[in-house]
Scaffold this motif. Structure first.
Motif, PDB file in Angstrom:
ATOM      1  N   ALA A 147       0.795  -1.281  -0.038  1.00 41.19           N
ATOM      2  CA  ALA A 147       0.021  -0.008  -0.077  1.00 41.19           C
ATOM      3  C   ALA A 147       0.832   1.223   0.091  1.00 41.19           C
ATOM      4  CB  ALA A 147      -0.981  -0.235   1.241  1.00 41.19           C
ATOM      5  N   ALA A 148       1.888   1.255   0.845  1.00 41.16           N
ATOM      6  CA  ALA A 148       2.751   2.408   0.932  1.00 41.16           C
ATOM      7  C   ALA A 148       3.376   2.753  -0.664  1.00 41.16           C
ATOM      8  CB  ALA A 148       3.977   2.281   1.804  1.00 41.16           C
ATOM      9  N   LYS A 149       3.660   1.737  -1.499  1.00 33.61           N
ATOM     10  CA  LYS A 149       4.119   2.016  -2.772  1.00 33.61           C
ATOM     11  C   LYS A 149       3.038   2.461  -3.602  1.00 33.61           C
ATOM     12  CE  LYS A 149       8.034  -1.175  -2.372  1.00 33.61           C
ATOM     13  NZ  LYS A 149       8.707  -2.207  -2.775  1.00 33.61           N
ATOM     14  N   LEU A 150       1.802   1.850  -3.395  1.00 34.79           N
ATOM     15  CA  LEU A 150       0.864   2.710  -4.290  1.00 34.79           C
ATOM     16  C   LEU A 150       0.414   3.987  -3.741  1.00 34.79           C
ATOM     17  CD1 LEU A 150      -1.817  -0.330  -4.113  1.00 34.79           C
ATOM     18  CD2 LEU A 150      -0.283   0.246  -5.870  1.00 34.79           C
ATOM     19  N   ASP A 151       0.519   4.393  -2.465  1.00 35.78           N
ATOM     20  CA  ASP A 151       0.321   5.773  -1.998  1.00 35.78           C
ATOM     21  C   ASP A 151       1.302   6.693  -2.790  1.00 35.78           C
ATOM     22  OD1 ASP A 151      -1.825   4.806  -0.525  1.00 35.78           O
ATOM     23  OD2 ASP A 151      -0.607   4.844   1.271  1.00 35.78           O
ATOM     24  N   ALA A 152       2.670   6.313  -2.895  1.00 33.58           N
ATOM     25  CA  ALA A 152       3.549   7.001  -3.503  1.00 33.58           C
ATOM     26  C   ALA A 152       3.410   7.387  -4.881  1.00 33.58           C
ATOM     27  CB  ALA A 152       4.966   6.424  -3.274  1.00 33.58           C
ATOM     28  N   MET A 153       2.758   6.435  -5.510  1.00 38.86           N
ATOM     29  CA  MET A 153       2.471   6.848  -7.041  1.00 38.86           C
ATOM     30  C   MET A 153       1.151   7.658  -7.207  1.00 38.86           C
ATOM     31  SD  MET A 153       2.652   2.867  -8.606  1.00 38.86           S
ATOM     32  CE  MET A 153       3.527   1.666  -7.653  1.00 38.86           C
ATOM     33  N   GLU A 154       0.195   7.316  -6.330  1.00 38.04           N
ATOM     34  CA  GLU A 154      -1.088   8.060  -6.375  1.00 38.04           C
ATOM     35  C   GLU A 154      -0.746   9.555  -5.788  1.00 38.04           C
ATOM     36  OE1 GLU A 154      -3.678   5.512  -4.314  1.00 38.04           O
ATOM     37  OE2 GLU A 154      -3.777   4.147  -6.032  1.00 38.04           O
ATOM     38  N   ALA A 155      -0.088   9.501  -4.779  1.00 37.13           N
ATOM     39  CA  ALA A 155       0.299  10.925  -4.423  1.00 37.13           C
ATOM     40  C   ALA A 155       0.776  11.875  -5.299  1.00 37.13           C
ATOM     41  CB  ALA A 155       1.004  10.952  -3.167  1.00 37.13           C
ATOM     42  N   ALA A 156       1.550  11.425  -6.397  1.00 38.14           N
ATOM     43  CA  ALA A 156       2.031  12.078  -7.418  1.00 38.14           C
ATOM     44  C   ALA A 156       1.258  12.477  -8.499  1.00 38.14           C
ATOM     45  CB  ALA A 156       3.463  11.496  -7.708  1.00 38.14           C
ATOM     46  N   GLY A 157      -0.027  11.754  -8.493  1.00 38.61           N
ATOM     47  CA  GLY A 157      -0.993  11.941  -9.748  1.00 38.61           C
ATOM     48  C   GLY A 157      -1.100  10.838 -10.543  1.00 38.61           C
ATOM     49  N   ALA A 158      -0.417   9.939 -10.235  1.00 39.44           N
ATOM     50  CA  ALA A 158      -0.232   8.799 -11.133  1.00 39.44           C
ATOM     51  C   ALA A 158      -1.895   7.956 -11.072  1.00 39.44           C
ATOM     52  CB  ALA A 158       0.849   7.846 -11.140  1.00 39.44           C
ATOM     53  N   THR A 159      -2.153   7.242 -12.140  1.00 37.25           N
ATOM     54  CA  THR A 159      -3.366   6.341 -11.996  1.00 37.25           C
ATOM     55  C   THR A 159      -2.911   5.071 -11.659  1.00 37.25           C
ATOM     56  OG1 THR A 159      -4.576   7.830 -13.616  1.00 37.25           O
ATOM     57  CG2 THR A 159      -5.326   5.622 -13.228  1.00 37.25           C
ATOM     58  N   THR A 160      -3.262   4.300 -10.830  1.00 29.85           N
ATOM     59  CA  THR A 160      -2.624   2.879 -10.403  1.00 29.85           C
ATOM     60  C   THR A 160      -3.584   1.827 -11.195  1.00 29.85           C
ATOM     61  OG1 THR A 160      -3.696   2.988  -8.522  1.00 29.85           O
ATOM     62  CG2 THR A 160      -1.215   3.395  -8.612  1.00 29.85           C
ATOM     63  N   VAL A 161      -3.322   0.886 -11.725  1.00 29.87           N
ATOM     64  CA  VAL A 161      -4.145  -0.075 -12.437  1.00 29.87           C
ATOM     65  C   VAL A 161      -3.946  -1.575 -11.887  1.00 29.87           C
ATOM     66  CG1 VAL A 161      -5.184  -1.132 -14.568  1.00 29.87           C
ATOM     67  CG2 VAL A 161      -4.346   1.304 -14.572  1.00 29.87           C
ATOM     68  N   PRO A 162      -4.582  -1.961 -10.764  1.00 28.22           N
ATOM     69  CA  PRO A 162      -4.100  -2.976 -10.146  1.00 28.22           C
ATOM     70  C   PRO A 162      -4.635  -4.388 -11.014  1.00 28.22           C
ATOM     71  CG  PRO A 162      -5.660  -1.826  -8.530  1.00 28.22           C
ATOM     72  CD  PRO A 162      -5.738  -1.217 -10.124  1.00 28.22           C
ATOM     73  N   VAL A 163      -3.791  -5.292 -11.191  1.00 26.58           N
ATOM     74  CA  VAL A 163      -3.765  -6.363 -12.116  1.00 26.58           C
ATOM     75  C   VAL A 163      -3.756  -7.803 -11.246  1.00 26.58           C
ATOM     76  CG1 VAL A 163      -3.220  -7.726 -14.190  1.00 26.58           C
ATOM     77  CG2 VAL A 163      -3.171  -5.047 -14.015  1.00 26.58           C
ATOM     78  N   ALA A 164      -4.613  -8.768 -11.412  1.00 27.39           N
ATOM     79  CA  ALA A 164      -4.613  -9.713 -10.547  1.00 27.39           C
ATOM     80  C   ALA A 164      -3.902 -10.813 -11.244  1.00 27.39           C
ATOM     81  CB  ALA A 164      -6.006 -10.417 -10.052  1.00 27.39           C
ATOM     82  N   GLY A 165      -3.249 -11.992 -10.787  1.00 29.13           N
ATOM     83  CA  GLY A 165      -2.681 -13.063 -11.467  1.00 29.13           C
ATOM     84  C   GLY A 165      -1.169 -12.981 -11.630  1.00 29.13           C
ATOM     85  N   GLY A 166      -0.445 -12.247 -10.834  1.00 30.02           N
ATOM     86  CA  GLY A 166       0.963 -12.380 -10.627  1.00 30.02           C
ATOM     87  C   GLY A 166       1.701 -11.199 -11.536  1.00 30.02           C
ATOM     88  N   ARG A 167       2.900 -11.387 -11.164  1.00 32.80           N
ATOM     89  CA  ARG A 167       3.643 -10.106 -11.903  1.00 32.80           C
ATOM     90  C   ARG A 167       3.713 -10.138 -13.449  1.00 32.80           C
ATOM     91  NH1 ARG A 167       5.146  -6.388 -13.538  1.00 32.80           N
ATOM     92  NH2 ARG A 167       7.218  -5.265 -13.148  1.00 32.80           N
ATOM     93  N   ARG A 168       3.708 -11.459 -13.908  1.00 28.65           N
ATOM     94  CA  ARG A 168       3.679 -11.533 -15.359  1.00 28.65           C
ATOM     95  C   ARG A 168       2.384 -10.934 -16.164  1.00 28.65           C
ATOM     96  NH1 ARG A 168       5.554 -16.973 -18.323  1.00 28.65           N
ATOM     97  NH2 ARG A 168       7.148 -16.743 -16.820  1.00 28.65           N
ATOM     98  N   ALA A 169       1.357 -11.179 -15.482  1.00 25.15           N
ATOM     99  CA  ALA A 169      -0.064 -10.612 -16.016  1.00 25.15           C
ATOM    100  C   ALA A 169      -0.073  -9.116 -15.878  1.00 25.15           C
ATOM    101  CB  ALA A 169      -1.231 -11.311 -14.955  1.00 25.15           C
ATOM    102  N   VAL A 170       0.620  -8.491 -14.869  1.00 31.06           N
ATOM    103  CA  VAL A 170       0.565  -7.117 -14.917  1.00 31.06           C
ATOM    104  C   VAL A 170       1.518  -6.565 -16.051  1.00 31.06           C
ATOM    105  CG1 VAL A 170       1.333  -5.065 -13.475  1.00 31.06           C
ATOM    106  CG2 VAL A 170       0.680  -7.077 -12.351  1.00 31.06           C
TER     107      VAL A 170
END
Ligand SMILES: [Zn+2]
Length: 363
Positions: A147-170
């Motif tokens: 969560a702390a890494k997502l917060d760092a992205m979103e606080a900077a104005g980036a849109t985060t897109v969570p993807v299930a299914g492992g790192r490769r699926a991302v």
């Protein structure tokens, strides 16, 4: 000019340049390799990593910068090594080296929207440098990213897109967006600009040691962005005579997710092993696997994998020593112990270990 060193295809640089080879899907590189020229004593530490702009594929005058680089190199007598404290970069990880150069290049190309996929640190770095450049960023992340890494992205104005299914699926979701839209793929794993940025760690280590390379450099390895960048950096210094020898590059992976160690040693990954503590290096398909393996071989290096208990033990020791890093950084220190136990690193060797990410983003 960009070149695919696998099939030899070349591409003009510009807004339409490919992020990977259109003919064979291998990663592409700048055709011209940097090479040290001039006088190393003229290097100005107050310029941060832009002190090494002669090695970079972008102009320092147009730098998208938050003052990154020239991180401390400190003695770590308990480990008989020196630690390169890259976790004190502006976004809290060494990824700022790559992101600064990558976003400087994106801005120079007139890009107004980027996409990236990341388990956390690279996404945070790209988000923060995109904010600095006034570029929109969309970061594809694992559904279980810290969560702390997502917060760092979103606080900077980036849109985060969570993807299930492992790192490769991302990565697959992000590539699909990059291919199917006008977004620029600001990939830390694929972009040659990012590796030009991570190469600055080598210039700094050499400069901070009086232009004397250490015998070995130990780094965590996921995609291998730091290891390959360090190799390219030390190679550029050696080619220009700024250092006399290349350090051996010693990588450390998370047990169970060890494709580079397997490729280097001709061994199989231990599929039963798990090291979830090292969340930053859970990469099963490194984008530049062949190049990372070749870099290790060229320096007579090696890659090992460390399990979770060795990682958490090393993390506790680091924290007790006042070094507040994230668990993924601790694999490098656990790896140093493994290398000593195997005799790969001897008592008389000068060793530098990169501490790559801050503990503040991983409670
Ligand atoms: Zn190709």
């Amino acid at each position: 000019m960009l070149v695919c060193r696998s099939c030899g295809a070349t591409y003009e640089t510009g807004p339409e340049e490919p992020w990977r080879c259109r003919a064979c899907e291998h990663a592409v590189d700048f055709a011209e390799r940097p090479r040290a020229t001039g006088d190393p004593t003229a290097v100005d530490p107050t310029a941060g990593l832009w002190a090494f702009s002669e090695f970079l594929p972008v102009a320092a005058d147009d730098a998208v910068s938050l003052g990154e680089g020239w991180t401390p190199l400190v003695s770590a007598s308990e480990w008989d090594a020196e630690f390169k404290l890259d976790y004190v970069c502006p976004s809290g990880s060494y990824k700022d080296r790559g992101a600064a150069v990558l976003m400087t290049r994106a801005a120079a190309l007139g890009v107004d929207r980027v996409v990236e996929d990341s388990s956390g640190n690279a996404g945070a770095a790209v988000a923060q440098y995109a904010a600095r450049a006034g570029i929109d960023a969309e970061i594809y992340v694992p559904a279980d990213a810290p969560a702390a890494k997502l917060d760092a992205m979103e606080a900077a104005g980036a849109t985060t897109v969570p993807v299930a299914g492992g790192r490769r699926a991302v990565t697959e979701a992000c590539v699909s967006e990059a291919v199917g839209s006008d977004a620029w793929y600001a990939s830390h794993a694929w972009s040659p600009s990012f590796y030009a940025g991570t190469a600055t760690v080598a210039y700094e280590i050499a400069a901070q040691r009086g232009w004397r390379a250490p015998d070995a450099v130990v780094v965590p390895v996921g995609h291998g962005t730091l290891l390959l960048g360090a190799y390219r950096g030390f190679r550029a210094l050696a080619a220009g005579g700024w250092i006399e020898s290349m350090p051996r590059l010693l990588g450390v992976q998370a047990a169970g997710v060890e494709p580079v160690a397997a490729a280097v040693n001709g061994s199989a990954s231990d599929e039963d092993a798990v090291n979830e503590a090292a969340d930053g290096i859970q990469i099963r398909s490194p984008a530049r696997l062949d190049q990372v393996v070749a870099a290790v071989a060229a320096t007579d290096g090696d890659v090992v994998a460390c399990d979770e208990s060795a990682t958490t033990d090393a993390l506790a020791s680091l924290h007790e020593a006042g070094l507040y890093v994230e668990p993924t950084s601790a694999v490098a220190v656990a790896g140093l112990a493994a290398y000593r136990a195997r005799g790969v690193v001897g008592d008389s060797d000068d060793v530098v270990v990169a501490l790559t990410g801050s503990g503040l983003k991983k409670p």
